[in-house]
Design a protein around this motif. Structure first.
Motif, PDB file in Angstrom:
ATOM      1  N   LEU A  60      45.624  35.197  43.290  1.00  0.00           N
ATOM      2  CA  LEU A  60      45.718  36.494  43.958  1.00  0.00           C
ATOM      3  C   LEU A  60      44.548  37.396  43.562  1.00  0.00           C
ATOM      4  O   LEU A  60      43.928  38.058  44.404  1.00  0.00           O
ATOM      5  CB  LEU A  60      47.044  37.159  43.613  1.00  0.00           C
ATOM      6  N   TYR A  61      44.234  37.436  42.272  1.00  0.00           N
ATOM      7  CA  TYR A  61      43.110  38.255  41.819  1.00  0.00           C
ATOM      8  C   TYR A  61      41.814  37.820  42.507  1.00  0.00           C
ATOM      9  O   TYR A  61      40.998  38.659  42.908  1.00  0.00           O
ATOM     10  CB  TYR A  61      42.963  38.147  40.300  1.00  0.00           C
ATOM     11  N   ARG A  62      41.619  36.527  42.621  1.00  0.00           N
ATOM     12  CA  ARG A  62      40.397  36.046  43.268  1.00  0.00           C
ATOM     13  C   ARG A  62      40.332  36.516  44.714  1.00  0.00           C
ATOM     14  O   ARG A  62      39.264  36.867  45.212  1.00  0.00           O
ATOM     15  CB  ARG A  62      40.318  34.521  43.208  1.00  0.00           C
ATOM     16  N   TYR A  63      41.458  36.493  45.406  1.00  0.00           N
ATOM     17  CA  TYR A  63      41.465  36.945  46.800  1.00  0.00           C
ATOM     18  C   TYR A  63      41.237  38.442  46.914  1.00  0.00           C
ATOM     19  O   TYR A  63      40.849  38.924  47.980  1.00  0.00           O
ATOM     20  CB  TYR A  63      42.770  36.525  47.486  1.00  0.00           C
ATOM     21  N   ARG A  64      41.472  39.164  45.844  1.00  0.00           N
ATOM     22  CA  ARG A  64      41.179  40.592  45.831  1.00  0.00           C
ATOM     23  C   ARG A  64      39.808  40.891  45.211  1.00  0.00           C
ATOM     24  O   ARG A  64      39.468  42.041  44.971  1.00  0.00           O
ATOM     25  CB  ARG A  64      42.277  41.344  45.066  1.00  0.00           C
ATOM     26  N   GLY A  65      39.041  39.849  44.949  1.00  0.00           N
ATOM     27  CA  GLY A  65      37.701  40.028  44.406  1.00  0.00           C
ATOM     28  C   GLY A  65      37.652  40.313  42.921  1.00  0.00           C
ATOM     29  O   GLY A  65      36.620  40.738  42.402  1.00  0.00           O
ATOM     30  N   LEU A  66      38.741  40.091  42.214  1.00  0.00           N
ATOM     31  CA  LEU A  66      38.823  40.371  40.777  1.00  0.00           C
ATOM     32  C   LEU A  66      38.546  39.086  39.996  1.00  0.00           C
ATOM     33  O   LEU A  66      39.411  38.516  39.333  1.00  0.00           O
ATOM     34  CB  LEU A  66      40.208  40.934  40.437  1.00  0.00           C
ATOM     35  N   ASN A  67      37.305  38.617  40.061  1.00  0.00           N
ATOM     36  CA  ASN A  67      36.979  37.317  39.495  1.00  0.00           C
ATOM     37  C   ASN A  67      37.080  37.291  37.971  1.00  0.00           C
ATOM     38  O   ASN A  67      37.543  36.314  37.394  1.00  0.00           O
ATOM     39  CB  ASN A  67      35.578  36.896  39.927  1.00  0.00           C
TER      40      ASN A  67
END
Length: 389
Positions: free
Chosen positions: A246-253
């Motif tokens: 989910l974080y990756r899909y929100r750009g929170l790599n």
């Protein structure tokens, strides 16, 4: 449900309990620093944990009426856990396995169908109303893969046991525990089982519905559900992995990477976290780190008999029969107790005209399966082979 290759590229992996498999740890982990509420909007109408195993008054009345009718019949001496096993699996008016959305007990009762986790929740809810003790079991079946949108979903399996009730402080030994499994075609031979707590089952539920929300692009809802999952069990690796996705899909790599490292600290062999972590490393051109992770992933793949089985299946359907024979045999070398490997080998030999080996391997498949549906299927195929002129 579809089995697909483990060699997945550029897609994120989510582990579901729609059935699932994870390892319990004795340690506890503080997760507050891994949450990032500032990037999400609070969703207020998420299901409370007590609602997952709850039935409505009308549902309970319906169940008790059915039980009372059974007590008035010739089988009135049937123990409650035996009655419940028959009730859940009844052919007429029972509950149907449907590998789709995860439902609460009450929703599953109303829809009369659900995936294996939904049906486990329903069975446990009814058992609770009838004072029947249950034990939850995770089964280490080979992963079942599905693709939805940009996600690969990895499904495992859970079932439960209904335990005989005590009568006058004396356990009725003659009536043993009954395993309730909603995927009867899966023979359990060779698979490890482990008991899990009801809180972990609740974690599974929240992780499943969070993954379903994530696939639909409902990121705020998914975030709230994942926090609920980890509140039930803060070492639940599938939920940690889904939160990282989910974080990756929100750009929170960076936040996602921190979660993958946490998951690997809990279990260095967690393949889902390793796979998704490798994607981040590749995207950031951190090739030395990627190579180390990829080596572990490759070793895991070549140790998995279902990797070879998947290759064999593909070769068979491509009519590359000699390659299929080689792949099936390599799968059998890794796990010679799996009936489906011998079935695949048999039909491939049949396609090449080797009727003797086709018959021998069909007999082996028949001997290894305990499932009545598979037995009928394999027996029919064996008769066809033996009756061929």
């Amino acid at each position: 449900m579809k089995f697909i290759s483990l060699a997945l590229l550029f897609s994120l992996l989510i582990l579901l309990q729609g059935c699932s498999s994870t390892h319990e740890s004795s340690h506890q982990y503080a997760l507050e620093s891994y949450y990032h509420d500032e990037h999400f909007t609070r969703v207020n109408d998420l299901p409370a944990v007590e609602s997952l195993f709850a039935l409505s008054v009308s549902d309970i009345t319906s169940v008790r009426n059915d039980l009372n009718r059974a007590r008035l019949s010739k089988s009135s001496n049937v123990m409650r856990h035996q009655w419940l096993a028959n009730y859940i699996n009844a052919q007429d008016g029972g509950f149907r396995y449907a590998d789709n959305l995860t439902r609460s007990a009450s929703d599953t009762f109303g829809d009369r169908e659900g995936n294996c986790l939904s049906l486990v929740l329903l069975t446990a809810a009814i058992a609770q109303e009838l004072d029947i003790r249950v034990e939850y079991q995770e089964i280490d079946i080979p992963p079942v893969w599905d693709k939805q949108g940009g996600f690969y979903l990895v499904n495992g399996h859970i079932n439960l046991k209904l335990l005989p009730q005590e009568r006058g402080n004396v356990l009725n030994v003659s009536a043993g525990a009954i395993q309730i499994d909603f995927l009867p075609e899966r023979a359990m031979q060779g698979y490890d089982k482990r008991r899990v707590s009801q809180s972990m089952v609740a974690s599974m539920f929240y992780n499943n519905v969070a993954a379903e929300a994530l696939v639909q692009g409902e990121y705020d809802k998914a975030y709230g559900l994942l926090k609920l999952s980890l509140q039930q069990d803060n070492q639940f690796l599938p939920a940690i992995n889904t939160l990282a996705v989910l974080y990756r899909y929100r750009g929170l790599n960076a936040e996602a990477e921190a979660l993958y490292k946490l998951a690997l600290n809990i279990n260095p062999d967690d393949m889902n976290a390793l796979y998704n972590y490798a994607i981040i490393l590749a995207e950031q051109d951190r090739l030395d780190e990627w190579a180390g992770v990829h080596k572990v992933l490759e070793l895991a793949r070549i140790r998995n008999p279902y990797y070879y089985y998947g290759m064999a299946q593909q070769a068979y359907f491509d009519k590359e029969y000699q390659a299929a024979l080689n792949w099936y045999q390599r799968a059998i070398d890794k796990a010679d107790y799996r009936h489906e490997f011998y079935f695949g080998l048999s039909r491939t030999y049949w396609a090449t005209g080797d009727e003797r080996r086709a018959e021998a391997n069909m007999k082996k498949a028949l001997a290894l399966t305990n499932d009545s549906n598979n037995k009928r299927r394999y027996q029919s195929k064996l008769h066809a082979i033996q009756g061929h002129d």
